[in-house]
Design an enzyme around this catalytic site. Sequence first.
Site, mmCIF file in Angstrom:
data_model
loop_
_atom_site.group_PDB
_atom_site.id
_atom_site.type_symbol
_atom_site.label_atom_id
_atom_site.label_comp_id
_atom_site.label_asym_id
_atom_site.label_seq_id
_atom_site.Cartn_x
_atom_site.Cartn_y
_atom_site.Cartn_z
ATOM 1 N N TYR A 149 34.748 -67.101 33.419
ATOM 2 C CA TYR A 149 33.939 -66.160 32.647
ATOM 3 C C TYR A 149 32.637 -65.894 33.384
ATOM 4 O O TYR A 149 31.956 -66.831 33.802
ATOM 5 C CB TYR A 149 33.639 -66.749 31.262
ATOM 6 C CG TYR A 149 32.812 -65.853 30.368
ATOM 7 C CD1 TYR A 149 33.331 -64.648 29.895
ATOM 8 C CD2 TYR A 149 31.528 -66.219 29.973
ATOM 9 C CE1 TYR A 149 32.581 -63.821 29.064
ATOM 10 C CE2 TYR A 149 30.775 -65.402 29.133
ATOM 11 C CZ TYR A 149 31.304 -64.207 28.677
ATOM 12 O OH TYR A 149 30.561 -63.401 27.848
ATOM 13 N N ASP A 244 29.118 -68.874 40.467
ATOM 14 C CA ASP A 244 28.496 -68.633 39.168
ATOM 15 C C ASP A 244 28.191 -70.013 38.573
ATOM 16 O O ASP A 244 29.064 -70.675 38.029
ATOM 17 C CB ASP A 244 29.438 -67.829 38.273
ATOM 18 C CG ASP A 244 28.852 -67.600 36.875
ATOM 19 O OD1 ASP A 244 27.767 -68.152 36.584
ATOM 20 O OD2 ASP A 244 29.486 -66.885 36.086
ATOM 21 N N LYS A 272 21.364 -70.467 31.275
ATOM 22 C CA LYS A 272 21.411 -71.616 30.373
ATOM 23 C C LYS A 272 20.296 -72.642 30.638
ATOM 24 O O LYS A 272 19.182 -72.441 30.171
ATOM 25 C CB LYS A 272 22.811 -72.213 30.386
ATOM 26 C CG LYS A 272 23.811 -71.173 29.843
ATOM 27 C CD LYS A 272 25.243 -71.619 29.696
ATOM 28 C CE LYS A 272 26.010 -70.523 28.976
ATOM 29 N NZ LYS A 272 27.245 -70.108 29.580
#
Length: 433
Positions: A149, A244, A272
């Site tokens: 994702y 990522d 995050k």
Amino acid sequence: MSTSNLRTNRSKEIFTAAQKLMPGGVNSPVRAFSSVGGQPIVFDRVKGAYAWDVDGNRFIDYIGSWGPAICGHANPQVISALHDVLEKGTSFGAPCILENILAEMVIDAVPSVESVRFVNSGTEACMAVLRLMRAFTGRDKIIKFEGCYHGHADMFLVSAGSGVATLGLPNSPGVPRSSTADTLIAPYNCLESVKKIFESNRDSIAGIILEPVVGNAGFITPEPGFLEGLREITTENNALLVFDEVMTGFRISYGGAQAKYGIIPDLTTLGKIIGGGLPVGAYGGRAEIMKMVAPAGPMYQAGTLSGNPLAMTAGIKTLELLKQEGTYERLEVITSRLINGILSAARATNLPITGSSISAMFGFFLCEGPVNNFEQAKKSDTQRFARLHRAMLERGIYLAPSAFEAGFTSLAHSDTDIDITITAFKESFEAIA
Ligand SMILES: *Cc1c(COP(=O)(O)O)cnc(C)c1O
């Protein structure tokens, strides 16, 4: 086990009202509990390893706001730093020294990053890094892996993980065929298919983007040689390798997965943890490539709230705390104890399970292992997971409401919290067996 004393009246009331106000009652899909059934728990406040809901239940939390809360929720040092900076204003839309401080910390920590641009979410970081891959190489095609994702930008919504996997959604409507025509898909951990894709697309692939350790298709680790192989293939083909690390950055180790595995990508995305619970994303990499980004270069990318003092402060404080001696050793110890406890609890009740952990990230699948890619992850018994999830909630443990999301521990989880959690797993596995 005795019947549950989980109170849910207020949660139900609020969520029922929410469904009339927001699509599915939420602002991000997985929160709605669609794949585990039952009503979601509506939170009131969080502190350390715990979350309290609107009915007064307390949960030991293994999501940590999907990653940022690695120093514990509402960490007193982060909160106090935020209080101080709040008085100076929430957004400048102009340069501020806090941006330098966080940039320097990221550059020092993450091996591939020589220059960095802050944005407001992981989605935004991945969107921008894709533009940069194309701008730098002059090529349009990219390779991504099944189950990974990279946020919800059009070009990445093919075989995506996270909520897309959780809800079993086909590729999303509203994404024009032309947006994903240049997105080539390979199974994770399969170098052969990556090689084949490069062979049939000579000199037209800008690069590869991946989660170096997968957390959005459940928790899947790279097999020995996989990351090395990707580094070699991209270099041979003058293509870029992009990690990522929105989830793995500052979680797998202080320098992320790239420091842990010793593989240096050309570009990296972060998010995050570097926002310490406020909205932040970042992309960075070799200075030569980052020089393409406006105003240093021609590739346009901008953001009204990017680099705002609150987000920068939460990030700086969080990284300062993580940088202290022994933090990752501690995270490793509690997380491996937790996953070992989960695995033996399942095996004691003869339930098929496979799982592992690295540092403060863990995951398990309710099926026989090994699970090295998304296809294998899908063998996981999602119905049984749904029952497990509910049984754990009733015992005061808050797990990700999906069989396809990694779990997270934090520095605030005590040895006792871990013990209580393992006991809850034992009881829950027995209850659902
Ligand atoms: C969470 C995540 C994103 C998206 O970040 P948002 O802040 O939710 O937009 C992108 N990539 C990975 C690997 C993620 O885990």
